[in-house]
Write an enzyme that holds these catalytic residues in place. Sequence first.
Site, short mmCIF file in Angstrom:
data_model
loop_
_atom_site.label_atom_id
_atom_site.label_comp_id
_atom_site.label_asym_id
_atom_site.label_seq_id
_atom_site.Cartn_x
_atom_site.Cartn_y
_atom_site.Cartn_z
N SER A 97 -0.28 5.46 8.57
CA SER A 97 -0.59 4.61 7.43
C SER A 97 -1.48 3.44 7.88
O SER A 97 -2.55 3.68 8.44
CB SER A 97 0.71 4.13 6.77
N LEU A 98 -1.08 2.19 7.67
CA LEU A 98 -1.88 1.06 8.12
C LEU A 98 -2.13 1.12 9.62
O LEU A 98 -3.16 0.65 10.12
CB LEU A 98 -1.19 -0.26 7.76
N ASP A 217 0.98 12.85 -1.13
CA ASP A 217 1.05 11.39 -1.00
C ASP A 217 0.59 10.72 -2.29
O ASP A 217 -0.51 10.99 -2.77
CB ASP A 217 0.17 10.95 0.17
N HIS A 244 4.31 10.28 1.41
CA HIS A 244 3.84 9.30 2.39
C HIS A 244 4.81 9.13 3.56
O HIS A 244 4.50 8.38 4.50
CB HIS A 244 3.60 7.95 1.72
#
Length: 268
Positions: A97-98, A217, A244
């Site tokens: 993710s980030l 997602d 996700h």
Amino acid sequence: MSSTVTSRTAPYARTVRKESGGPGLLLAHGGGGSVESNFGAILDELAATHTVVGVDYPGTGGTPKAEAPLELDELADQLVAAADAEGLERFAVLGYSLGGNVALRLAARYPERVTALVLTATFVRAGNRLKLVGDLWSGLAGRGESELLARLLVPLAFSPAALEGLTPEQVEQVVRETAGSIPPGSGDHVDLIRGADLRAEAARIDVPALVIATTEDRLVPLALQRELADELPGARLAELPTGHLPFAERPTEWASLVTEFLSELPAG
């Protein structure tokens, strides 16, 4: 097998698994997560073949909340500092993710040290939809609206099939657990999404790369994940039918994709 060691004496809390003596693998977790919450389900599999090092961003895990806005460079530099402390000269980076943005920035800043990238459920630029979600996430976190934030995140994080497979009572339990697990630094993390665009940096990265797209997602759209694969020269794209949260829905398949790709890398 030794247990995870978490250091709270370093600037960022550090998780280390060194029992395999294998090549280095750095872990970059997602916004609102931590090394344990994002990678705990696959840590044993990763540590069986690699020396694993990860850090918790400010305001999560064992790292105190930052007093100033976070910077992507700082997160990347702290992860490399942890690698230095553990004697790792070169390493692959697994970003979730980030954490995918952290991994990209790290590879751009330290190209001579990165052997490969594995990027899961992430993006090379935020786009309008993800930015708006991040704005709402940050705002609710800043006001301490944990339950409302959880009610936003749960349907975005779970795949439709996983969410609809729960009873109403189970959904409420998930909401309560999510609200209770939101770390103090959650809003600071997602503030990094605003204006995120690493396309120019990605185009210059020249290491083997695997992009694992989470096809169900609802938080990071599949189109953004595929765009990341297109922007990374020579990147391989794999698709995982999950929301996700691959560590919650399909940890075994996720671990296999990561370890099989890393096993194909040349030694050294």
